[in-house]
Design an enzyme around this catalytic site. Structure first.
Site, mmCIF file in Angstrom:
data_model
loop_
_atom_site.group_PDB
_atom_site.id
_atom_site.type_symbol
_atom_site.label_atom_id
_atom_site.label_comp_id
_atom_site.label_asym_id
_atom_site.label_seq_id
_atom_site.Cartn_x
_atom_site.Cartn_y
_atom_site.Cartn_z
ATOM 1 N N GLN A 77 0.824 -1.209 0.000
ATOM 2 C CA GLN A 77 0.000 0.000 0.000
ATOM 3 C C GLN A 77 0.863 1.265 0.000
ATOM 4 O OE1 GLN A 77 -3.129 0.721 -0.507
ATOM 5 N NE2 GLN A 77 -3.590 -1.426 -0.906
ATOM 6 N N SER A 78 1.960 1.218 -0.725
ATOM 7 C CA SER A 78 2.882 2.355 -0.774
ATOM 8 C C SER A 78 2.254 3.572 -1.450
ATOM 9 C CB SER A 78 4.144 1.941 -1.537
ATOM 10 O OG SER A 78 4.910 3.057 -1.913
#
Length: 338
Positions: A77-78
């Site tokens: 989930q960068s």
């Protein structure tokens, strides 16, 4: 200090707004005035965020050097990788993203929603990797660049958080200069600046930028890495390098780096009860959304410091909202009841 000698490719709207958090300030007793600088609203490129400000100083090199593929890395989930994918799409470049398993969070939709979903929609080549969390240079990222070269491409390396790039701190030197201009319009200076820290270059740039007017140690980093000694060392190293780049005129020392380590647990990417309380309180008082990985933890830190009387009465505190809200979708089970 000379930031202007570095080329900058505009990816943001311009100066980000400073918003008074009047209801939250009053809810916390009214002795401290809270404000937010909205880096989460800084660009039209897939929601923007702090990495978009940093990328403005990296992209000129990519364009001038004839690179055809942006290669970056982060967790599943960068925010970083989503912003790199957005910039690549905006510029007509290819994009390869390595998404490592940095967070020990099990949810069936975690790798299909939020940031990673947006990156896929924007056409990035998204590669999942099982490696765990670390803020340094990663073998999987270097392998991705080798793959691009083998296919005849020219990869432009963008490390996690832009932090290991030599110019990674410049964007938030610019942030500090921007704040000074806004302070002149507001008629006052902020006593403290609160910011989330993990890979280090955001706080490092701020430390250098605010050192120019004697406020380096008024930048309070809230660690969200749960590996604070590694983060602290990286902030210091990047700040020292960035200070030389912009001709600050003085050395950056350990005293300049303030990193609060109380709010990063239980580990990177996992919220604690204080994180969740802060997310809900900020949303319900100000309709300002924060995420469980980064901004929820820095918001928890700021709220807790106000409640504990750690800011003197009458202080004006600027919260740097770095973005990250798209990741909320990946934690929907936690917030299923609000």
């Amino acid at each position: 200090m000379n930031l202007q000698r570095f080329p900058r490719y505009p990816l943001t709207f311009g100066p980000t707004p400073i918003q008074p958090l009047k209801r939250l300030s009053a809810h916390l007793g009214g002795k401290v005035e809270l404000f937010a600088k909205r880096e989460d609203c800084n660009s039209g490129l897939a929601f923007g965020g702090n990495k978009t400000r940093k990328l403005e100083y990296l992209i000129p090199e990519a364009l001038e050097g004839g690179y055809d593929t942006l290669v970056s890395i982060g967790g599943i989930q960068s925010n970083q990788t989503r912003q790199v994918a957005a910039v690549a799409a905006h510029l007509g470049l290819k994009c390869v993203l390595v998404q490592e398993n940095w967070v020990n969070y099990s949810d069936a939709v975690y790798d299909r929603v939020g940031n990673i979903e947006m990156s896929r929609i924007m056409g990035a080549d998204v590669r999942l990797d099982s490696a765990g969390f670390d803020i340094g240079i990663r073998p999987s990222w270097e392998q991705a660049m080798d793959d691009v070269r083998k296919r005849g491409g020219k990869p432009f390396p963008i490390p996690a958080g832009c932090s290991e790039h030599p110019l990674g701190g410049l964007g938030f030197v610019g942030f500090a200069e921007e704040v000074r201009q806004q302070e002149a319009e507001l008629g006052f200076k902020f006593d403290y600046i609160v910011v989330c820290s993990v890979t280090g270059s955001t706080q490092a740039g701020m430390v250098v930028g605010f050192a120019a007017d004697g406020r380096a140690d008024k930048v309070i980093g809230i660690d969200a890495s749960a590996k604070p000694e590694q983060t602290r060392a990286q902030i210091l190293r990047i700040a020292q390098h960035t200070a030389e780049l912009v001709d600050l005129g003085r050395n950056i020392t350990e005293r300049d780096v303030v990193l609060d380590t109380r709010y990063g647990g239980p580990e990177y990417g996992l919220p604690n009860e204080g994180t969740l309380e802060a997310i809900r309180l900020c949303a319900r008082q100000e309709a300002m959304l924060t995420d469980p990985v980064y901004e929820g933890k820095s918001m928890h830190g700021m709220i807790d410091m106000v409640r504990n009387g750690e800011f003197p009465a009458g202080s004006r505190v600027l919260y740097a909202h770095l973005g990250g809200v798209p990741a909320l979708n990946a934690y929907s089970f936690i917030f299923r009841n609000g």
